[in-house]
Design a protein around this motif. Structure first.
Motif, PDB file in Angstrom:
ATOM      1  N   SER A 294       0.813  -1.218   0.000  1.00  0.00           N
ATOM      2  CA  SER A 294       0.000   0.000   0.000  1.00  0.00           C
ATOM      3  C   SER A 294       0.844   1.264   0.000  1.00  0.00           C
ATOM      4  O   SER A 294       0.337   2.342  -0.310  1.00  0.00           O
ATOM      5  N   HIS A 295       2.142   1.126   0.317  1.00  0.00           N
ATOM      6  CA  HIS A 295       3.036   2.282   0.305  1.00  0.00           C
ATOM      7  C   HIS A 295       4.047   2.211  -0.840  1.00  0.00           C
ATOM      8  O   HIS A 295       5.121   2.824  -0.785  1.00  0.00           O
ATOM      9  N   ALA A 296       3.709   1.446  -1.879  1.00  0.00           N
ATOM     10  CA  ALA A 296       4.448   1.433  -3.147  1.00  0.00           C
ATOM     11  C   ALA A 296       5.880   0.922  -3.020  1.00  0.00           C
ATOM     12  O   ALA A 296       6.740   1.264  -3.826  1.00  0.00           O
ATOM     13  N   VAL A 297       6.134   0.058  -2.021  1.00  0.00           N
ATOM     14  CA  VAL A 297       7.465  -0.531  -1.877  1.00  0.00           C
ATOM     15  C   VAL A 297       7.559  -1.842  -2.655  1.00  0.00           C
ATOM     16  O   VAL A 297       8.604  -2.177  -3.191  1.00  0.00           O
ATOM     17  N   ILE A 298       6.462  -2.581  -2.730  1.00  0.00           N
ATOM     18  CA  ILE A 298       6.444  -3.802  -3.531  1.00  0.00           C
ATOM     19  C   ILE A 298       5.366  -3.687  -4.612  1.00  0.00           C
ATOM     20  O   ILE A 298       4.403  -2.940  -4.476  1.00  0.00           O
ATOM     21  N   SER A 299       5.546  -4.433  -5.675  1.00  0.00           N
ATOM     22  CA  SER A 299       4.666  -4.335  -6.836  1.00  0.00           C
ATOM     23  C   SER A 299       3.385  -5.137  -6.657  1.00  0.00           C
ATOM     24  O   SER A 299       3.273  -5.987  -5.767  1.00  0.00           O
ATOM     25  N   ASP A 300       2.436  -4.883  -7.567  1.00  0.00           N
ATOM     26  CA  ASP A 300       1.205  -5.674  -7.574  1.00  0.00           C
ATOM     27  C   ASP A 300       1.514  -7.153  -7.769  1.00  0.00           C
ATOM     28  O   ASP A 300       0.913  -8.018  -7.116  1.00  0.00           O
ATOM     29  N   GLU A 301       2.469  -7.432  -8.672  1.00  0.00           N
ATOM     30  CA  GLU A 301       2.783  -8.816  -8.999  1.00  0.00           C
ATOM     31  C   GLU A 301       3.352  -9.559  -7.793  1.00  0.00           C
ATOM     32  O   GLU A 301       2.994 -10.718  -7.515  1.00  0.00           O
ATOM     33  N   VAL A 302       4.252  -8.918  -7.069  1.00  0.00           N
ATOM     34  CA  VAL A 302       4.839  -9.538  -5.877  1.00  0.00           C
ATOM     35  C   VAL A 302       3.770  -9.736  -4.813  1.00  0.00           C
ATOM     36  O   VAL A 302       3.684 -10.797  -4.179  1.00  0.00           O
ATOM     37  N   GLN A 303       2.926  -8.740  -4.628  1.00  0.00           N
ATOM     38  CA  GLN A 303       1.873  -8.842  -3.613  1.00  0.00           C
ATOM     39  C   GLN A 303       0.892  -9.961  -3.957  1.00  0.00           C
ATOM     40  O   GLN A 303       0.472 -10.737  -3.081  1.00  0.00           O
ATOM     41  N   ILE A 304       0.539 -10.100  -5.202  1.00  0.00           N
ATOM     42  CA  ILE A 304      -0.379 -11.157  -5.627  1.00  0.00           C
ATOM     43  C   ILE A 304       0.245 -12.530  -5.404  1.00  0.00           C
ATOM     44  O   ILE A 304      -0.414 -13.456  -4.925  1.00  0.00           O
TER      45      ILE A 304
END
Length: 493
Positions: free
Chosen positions: A281-291
């Motif tokens: 949520s603070h733009a440190v990791i990407s959508d792909e990594v979070q998914i």
């Protein structure tokens, strides 16, 4: 090239600057817990561990070897005439020294008491505990966060902290457990037995004996506060105190009225989930990594190597994960160090100054400390640590003890998201909804009151060590806590 989380951790620990030792110790602990959890059988039941731990905390009787000794004659010897390099005009009293908690093994804890700057006899007593586990409450809590002094960059002189908590209370900083800071044991095998249970028991014995040395504090309003892994220390000590107040009338009764813990490490699984949600949520990791993490992690003890691999797939780079928007201390090739950028009142290289100051022989003499090589944190190979503090917090609330939790909202290692998940697990209803509170005519953070006496507050713009990053806001929060009132909200500013 992408560096995995575990490899990055080892690089950070190896090259760590002094002021980050407390944070590194916690990160090392979290990673080791995560790895050990994933290697256990899926039959492991976290609720069984919680149930056993709460029972041990609340019913265990302490041995007769801990009998209270008469220590009133030692108080005068603990009085600090003056700390080397302290500024002029210091009117409050300071004490430091050792209290033996195990005579047979020669185990003793070091404390530093700074009495209130005005009307000390009418003000409450607050015990402060830093985390780690295994980090110094004196070096970090007193000298970099909420104590009356800060060490200057010359490593020799001190300046006043105008937002010190001794403006509103008498504060004890306890080096706990033995082996941390100036605390010690004459039996080296004691260090191999360090863990949550021993730490709570020793801190309780310290307090009982310390009150014999300072009898004027008997019956005084008493509170416990701390940060980080003190999310374990503080509730466990509070439970130990309440249990002995109820079940052992032969000992000194402590007038415990509440606990206050900042950026607390409360629950293994919820902390991990909270970290991932915060970083995404603070733009440190990407959508792909979070998914991918969400796909492979259940955020419970059954998580295995697939979850670990998914969480290793991001690069933290040269970021202070304990204040994701803050500067870092740069170690130059010539051996010098300096902040990557300057923020008034905050110096990320402060740990270097503190380590040099506390290893000065004149300083150790003034503190009545044993001559030793002081370090901010010690790896004590922790033996016992429950997976969650939620059952203990629930027990405390059920027994009428107010519990305040607060979070600096720039911290990504024990973030406010993780604390929220643990609060949700308490199953409490909202008594007063989320609202802002103000400091110096702007929003200092947000706060919410729950049924049963739980308060959760955020501190805007603060990292992991809230009194260091935002000292004025931290002082407003602790002042409100001691009054039993939510901090004010000045509408229309």
């Amino acid at each position: 090239m992408r560096i995995t989380f575990l490899l990055l951790l080892h690089i950070c620990v190896a090259a760590l600057l002094a002021e980050a030792s407390q944070e590194a110790r916690l990160r090392e602990f979290i990673v080791s817990r995560r790895s050990s959890r994933s290697s256990r059988s899926n039959a492991y039941n976290v609720h069984d561990e919680q149930k056993v731990r709460v029972g041990a905390t609340n019913t265990r009787s302490l041995g007769a070897e801990h009998s209270v000794s008469h220590q009133t004659t030692l108080k005068a010897a603990d009085k600090i005439a003056a700390l080397p390099g302290q500024p002029d005009g210091v009117s409050f009293s300071q004490y430091s020294g050792y209290v033996t908690v195990d005579e047979a093994n020669g185990r003793a804890l070091f404390y530093y008491l700074v009495e209130a700057a005005g009307d000390a006899a009418a003000k409450p007593l607050v015990l402060w505990l830093n985390g780690g586990p295994g980090c110094s409450s004196f070096g970090y809590g007193a000298m970099i966060e909420l104590g009356p002094f800060r060490v200057n960059s010359d490593n020799k002189t001190l300046s006043r902290n105008k937002h010190s908590w001794n403006n509103v209370a008498n504060v004890i900083f306890l080096e706990s457990p033995a082996g941390v800071g100036f605390s010690y044991s004459n039996t080296t095998s004691d260090y191999d037995k360090s863990g949550d249970q021993r730490t709570a028991d020793d801190a309780f014995i310290f307090l009982v004996n310390w009150l014999e040395r300072f009898p004027e504090y008997k019956g005084r309003a008493f509170y416990i506060s701390g940060e980080s892994y003190a999310g374990h220390y503080v509730p466990q000590l509070a439970a130990t105190i309440l249990s002995h107040n109820m079940n052992d009338t032969t000992r000194t009764s402590l007038n415990l009225l509440g606990i206050l813990v900042g950026n607390p490490y409360l629950d293994d699984s919820m902390n991990t989930k909270g970290v991932i949600d915060y970083l995404w949520s603070h733009a440190v990791i990407s959508d792909e990594v979070q998914i991918n993490i969400t796909k492979n992690c259940k955020f419970n003890p059954s998580d295995g190597t697939a979850c670990l691999d998914a969480m290793a797939a991001y690069d933290l780079a040269n970021t202070d994960v304990y204040d994701i928007y803050g500067p870092v201390c740069i170690d130059a090739p010539d051996g010098k160090y300096y902040p990557s950028r300057y923020i008034p009142g905050y110096d990320p290289c402060s740990g270097y100054y503190i380590e040099a100051y506390l290893n000065d022989l004149e300083v150790q003499k003034a503190l009545h400390a044993r001559t030793t090589e002081w370090s901010g944190c010690t790896d004590l190979h922790w033996k016992d640590s429950p997976a969650s503090m939620v059952p203990t917090l629930k027990w405390l609330l059920e027994h009428g003890l107010p519990v305040w939790l607060f979070s600096g909202d720039f911290d990504s290692v024990c973030p406010f998201t993780a604390t929220r998940y643990s609060i949700h697990d308490l199953g409490l209803a909202v008594a007063e909804p989320w609202r802002p509170w103000t400091a110096s005519k702007e929003v200092g953070g947000y706060i919410q009151l729950y049924t049963g006496g739980l308060v959760f507050a955020s501190v805007r713009g603060a990292g992991h060590q809230v009194p260091y990053f935002e000292p004025e806001r931290a002082l407003i929060l602790v002042s409100s806590f001691l009054k039993g009132m939510l901090p004010p909200y000045e509408k229309g500013l």
